[in-house]
Design a protein around this motif. Structure first.
Motif, short mmCIF file in Angstrom:
data_model
loop_
_atom_site.label_atom_id
_atom_site.label_comp_id
_atom_site.label_asym_id
_atom_site.label_seq_id
_atom_site.Cartn_x
_atom_site.Cartn_y
_atom_site.Cartn_z
N PHE A 115 9.95 -38.38 5.79
CA PHE A 115 9.77 -39.66 5.11
C PHE A 115 10.90 -40.63 5.49
O PHE A 115 10.65 -41.79 5.81
N LEU B 78 9.92 -44.97 -1.46
CA LEU B 78 8.85 -44.03 -1.81
C LEU B 78 8.02 -44.55 -2.98
O LEU B 78 6.95 -44.02 -3.27
N SER C 60 10.46 -29.15 0.82
CA SER C 60 10.69 -30.47 0.22
C SER C 60 11.70 -31.26 1.04
O SER C 60 11.51 -32.46 1.29
N PHE D 229 3.41 -36.45 3.30
CA PHE D 229 4.59 -35.82 3.90
C PHE D 229 4.77 -34.38 3.45
O PHE D 229 5.52 -33.62 4.05
N LEU E 106 5.64 -37.59 -2.37
CA LEU E 106 5.61 -37.15 -0.97
C LEU E 106 4.23 -36.59 -0.61
O LEU E 106 3.73 -36.83 0.50
N GLN F 96 8.19 -34.89 -5.33
CA GLN F 96 7.27 -34.10 -4.52
C GLN F 96 5.85 -34.66 -4.61
O GLN F 96 5.15 -34.73 -3.59
N ALA G 247 10.10 -32.45 4.27
CA ALA G 247 9.18 -33.55 3.99
C ALA G 247 9.98 -34.83 3.72
O ALA G 247 9.62 -35.91 4.19
N TRP G 248 11.07 -34.70 2.98
CA TRP G 248 11.92 -35.86 2.67
C TRP G 248 12.51 -36.45 3.96
O TRP G 248 12.54 -37.66 4.13
#
Length: 107
Positions: free
Chosen positions: A71, A91, A64, A51, A46, A43, A67-68
């Motif tokens: 990404f 990442l 989460s 993100f 991110l 996290q 956001a993932w």
């Protein structure tokens, strides 16, 4: 020797011993679920890349996951919301392995 050509009667109560190895295949090791600390680390990465907003909680919630997925999409990876080594490396995080190699001593 009389009766040397005779064979013993087969016994149905004993199982014949087998020297064959089992052909049953072992299943691959199951992937363990990340710890709260690992989720926090992901996290934070991110958040650092824009993100995800807010503070890392260590809980892999819908925010989460979304956001993932953003990404993954931005990185042209398979957008499935699953944490995998390829995406973690993109990442900037190496996959977390339980058994790390011991550091090599300098000669």
């Amino acid at each position: 020797m009389p009766g040397a050509s005779q064979t013993k009667p087969a016994s149905s109560s004993k199982k014949p011993s087998s020297s064959r190895k089992s052909t049953r295949r072992k299943s691959p090791p199951k992937q363990t679920q990340p710890t709260a600390d690992r989720y926090r680390e992901i996290q934070q990465a991110l958040i650092g890349q824009g993100f995800l907003s807010g503070e890392p909680t260590g809980v892999w919630d819908d925010r989460s996951i979304q956001a993932w997925k953003k990404f993954e999409e931005q990185q042209a990876l398979t957008v499935d919301g699953k944490l995998d080594s390829k995406a973690l490396i993109a990442l900037g995080l190496a996959p977390n392995r339980k058994a790390q190699e011991a550091p090599k001593a300098n000669p």
